[in-house]
Design an enzyme around this catalytic site. Structure first.
Site, PDB file in Angstrom:
ATOM      1  N   THR A 191      64.979  -0.875  27.005  1.00 53.89           N
ATOM      2  CA  THR A 191      63.646  -1.135  26.453  1.00 53.89           C
ATOM      3  C   THR A 191      63.376  -0.112  25.346  1.00 53.89           C
ATOM      4  O   THR A 191      63.908   0.989  25.390  1.00 53.89           O
ATOM      5  CB  THR A 191      62.604  -0.962  27.591  1.00 53.89           C
ATOM      6  N   ASP A 222      56.100  -4.860  33.144  1.00 51.42           N
ATOM      7  CA  ASP A 222      55.179  -3.744  32.876  1.00 51.42           C
ATOM      8  C   ASP A 222      54.948  -3.527  31.375  1.00 51.42           C
ATOM      9  O   ASP A 222      53.907  -3.035  30.968  1.00 51.42           O
ATOM     10  CB  ASP A 222      55.762  -2.461  33.467  1.00 51.42           C
TER      11      ASP A 222
END
Ligand code: ASN
Length: 332
Positions: A191, A222
């Site tokens: 990420t 998230d």
């Protein structure tokens, strides 16, 4: 002589007051390229990708641009890179497709925008920004988010265009291992995120991901949740997180780090490291985070094996990927 002295004193106080009023800050851009068990063979490429990202973000800040423009520019570079789990290079869901999440927030007004389960666009972070700037909403999902992207003139890529051979190979590996191991981040993270403070002392944070390798179709992470993946508040600091999404979301990690700074009087680095340790002790899963405080302190932490990160402040360039690693370079 006394007259000159009091004149100088007067001048000194006036300059201090002006500086306080127009908070002149040294701009900083800090990025991460994902927390996880990054294979040794991919470390150099992550360093290179982080460096290009910092260069893009810092250029914006150096030219007097906003923290928001800087974090968007930095994240876009990593989304385009191919080595990270974001944009081109995203990991795949169980059906072999890319479904992406991203979020962005500005600290001056607490405005934020996010997208989730979006397909076939090159730069999800820019779509998240458009949600913030052009809609009355905070988060757009799936087909609706893609429809909004088309309305905004963002080109739709053909299916499979964001899929790299590496992403395909780790999905195969995942399927061989049979099923989702909820305690590990399959696919080694990747990420991307950025936090920045600009010369006016404004903060921004941005995060973008392809999620988890072998995730269920439609799984949202998230990274699309303000308070978990991304948070910025000019009165405290800005945070971008990475790691096991279900754990980060249950702990509201980004917000938890900032609250630790605010109420426990911890520095950005202490709050980042301590909050991550507490989260991992309580929820038995791992993550990483990057933080900049309102005073321009930098915080970097991870409970995973590795997390690539880099930042530039003035002519100092810092980067690392292993725990306690901090390579420093003096730039021109
Ligand atoms: N590597 C990551 O940061 C993955 C992301 N947080 C997710 O759970 O989708």
């Amino acid at each position: 002589m006394t007259k000159l002295r009091s004149l100088l004193l007067y001048f000194y106080i006036a300059v201090k007051k002006i500086k306080l009023y127009w908070k002149v800050m040294e701009p900083i851009i800090l990025v991460h390229g994902g927390a996880g068990d990054t294979p040794l063979s991919r470390i150099q490429e992550k360093f290179d990708g982080n460096r290009k990202s910092v260069e893009a973000g810092y250029k914006v800040l150096q030219n007097g641009g906003s923290a928001l423009d800087a974090v968007e520019a930095a994240v876009r570079v990593m989304e385009d890179d191919g080595i990270f789990n974001a944009g081109y290079g995203s990991v795949l869901n169980l059906e072999g497709e890319v479904e992406m999440d991203a979020s962005v927030m500005i600290g001056s007004t607490l405005e934020a925008g996010a997208i989730t389960v979006v397909k076939d666009i090159a730069n999800p972070i820019s779509l998240a920004r458009l949600v913030m700037e052009k809609t009355p909403h905070l988060l757009l999902a799936g087909a609706g988010a893609n429809k909004f992207a088309e309305e905004q003139g963002i080109p739709r890529l053909s299916p499979g265009q964001l899929v790299t051979p590496y992403a395909r190979s780790i999905l195969e590996e995942f399927k061989k291992q049979k099923g989702i191991n909820t305690k590990k981040i399959p696919g080694g993270g990747g990420t991307v995120g950025a936090v920045a403070i600009d010369k006016n002392g404004h903060l921004a944070a941005a995060t973008s991901t392809g999620g988890m390798n072998g995730k269920m179709v439609g799984r949202s992470s998230d990274t699309s949740l303000i308070g978990s993946g991304t948070y910025a508040d000019d009165n405290i600091g800005a945070v971008s997180t990475t790691g096991h999404g279900e754990t980060i979301a249950r702990y509201c990690l980004a917000h938890a780090i900032l609250k630790t700074m605010q109420y426990e009087n911890k520095s950005a680095d202490e709050a980042t490291k301590e909050t991550l340790k507490k989260m991992t002790a309580k929820l038995h899963n791992t993550a990483g985070a990057i933080t900049i405080s309102k005073d321009g302190e930098v915080g970097i932490g991870f409970t995973t094996d590795r997390m690539s990160w880099a930042y530039r402040k003035g002519n100092q360039y810092h980067y690392g990927i292993e725990p306690d690693q901090d390579f420093t370079k003096e730039l021109e």
